[in-house]
Motif scaffolding. Structure first.
Motif, short mmCIF file in Angstrom:
data_model
loop_
_atom_site.label_atom_id
_atom_site.label_comp_id
_atom_site.label_asym_id
_atom_site.label_seq_id
_atom_site.Cartn_x
_atom_site.Cartn_y
_atom_site.Cartn_z
N TYR A 30 0.83 -1.21 0.00
CA TYR A 30 0.00 0.00 0.00
C TYR A 30 0.86 1.26 0.00
O TYR A 30 0.59 2.20 -0.74
CB TYR A 30 -0.95 0.01 1.20
N GLY A 33 2.35 1.74 -3.39
CA GLY A 33 1.32 2.16 -4.34
C GLY A 33 0.96 3.62 -4.19
O GLY A 33 0.85 4.35 -5.18
N HIS A 62 9.10 7.20 -3.11
CA HIS A 62 8.75 5.95 -3.79
C HIS A 62 9.96 5.01 -3.86
O HIS A 62 9.82 3.80 -3.67
CB HIS A 62 8.22 6.22 -5.20
N GLY A 94 5.20 -3.04 -8.17
CA GLY A 94 5.47 -1.75 -7.52
C GLY A 94 5.94 -0.67 -8.48
O GLY A 94 6.25 0.45 -8.06
N PRO A 97 1.53 2.15 -11.79
CA PRO A 97 0.49 2.73 -10.93
C PRO A 97 -0.74 1.82 -10.80
O PRO A 97 -1.19 1.23 -11.78
CB PRO A 97 0.13 4.04 -11.65
N PHE A 98 -1.25 1.73 -9.61
CA PHE A 98 -2.41 0.93 -9.20
C PHE A 98 -2.16 -0.57 -9.17
O PHE A 98 -2.92 -1.30 -8.54
CB PHE A 98 -3.65 1.21 -10.08
N SER A 100 0.19 -2.33 -7.68
CA SER A 100 0.58 -2.87 -6.38
C SER A 100 -0.64 -3.17 -5.52
O SER A 100 -0.64 -4.12 -4.74
CB SER A 100 1.53 -1.93 -5.64
N PHE A 101 -1.73 -2.40 -5.70
CA PHE A 101 -2.96 -2.67 -4.95
C PHE A 101 -3.60 -3.97 -5.44
O PHE A 101 -4.08 -4.77 -4.64
CB PHE A 101 -3.95 -1.51 -5.11
#
Length: 117
Positions: A30, A33, A62, A94, A97-98, A100-101
């Motif tokens: 999290y 992300g 990051h 990782g 974008p998005f 990793s969720f």
């Protein structure tokens, strides 16, 4: 025989040796992300609005989170005995974008079910 918890759809218990590594992985997934989304916003602001202010901290944040994410994901992968392909895909999550969720949810479900990645 099926237990009452399994019939009612309660989540499966995570094996004791995987509980700690899974929690650490989830927290860093999290954090990585969110940091990546901040970095993406910083890139958009830098190039679309000529405002490079966020770049000074978003990239470093990051980067630090991602390095720790890599270590914790490999730790979980070794303890859960994932395949090399599954491990590499989780490690790359990782950087998009998005993703990793999404990867965090998939990993959590598989580890809770006792399945390998």
């Amino acid at each position: 025989m099926v237990s009452t918890e399994e019939r009612e759809g309660a989540p499966a218990k995570v094996a004791a040796p995987l509980r700690g590594p899974l929690i650490r992985y989830r927290v860093l997934a999290y954090a990585t992300g969110v940091a990546l989304l901040c970095l993406t916003a910083a890139f958009i602001l830098k190039y679309a609005a000529d405002s490079p202010g966020m770049m000074s901290w978003a990239g470093v944040t990051h980067g630090v989170f991602y390095m720790v994410y890599l270590v914790l994901a490999v730790d979980l992968a070794l303890k859960a005995r994932w395949s090399i392909k599954g491990t590499v895909l989780v490690l790359l999550a990782g950087t998009i974008p998005f993703l990793s969720f999404v990867a965090e949810r998939a990993v959590t479900h598989r580890v809770e079910e006792g399945r390998k990645l």
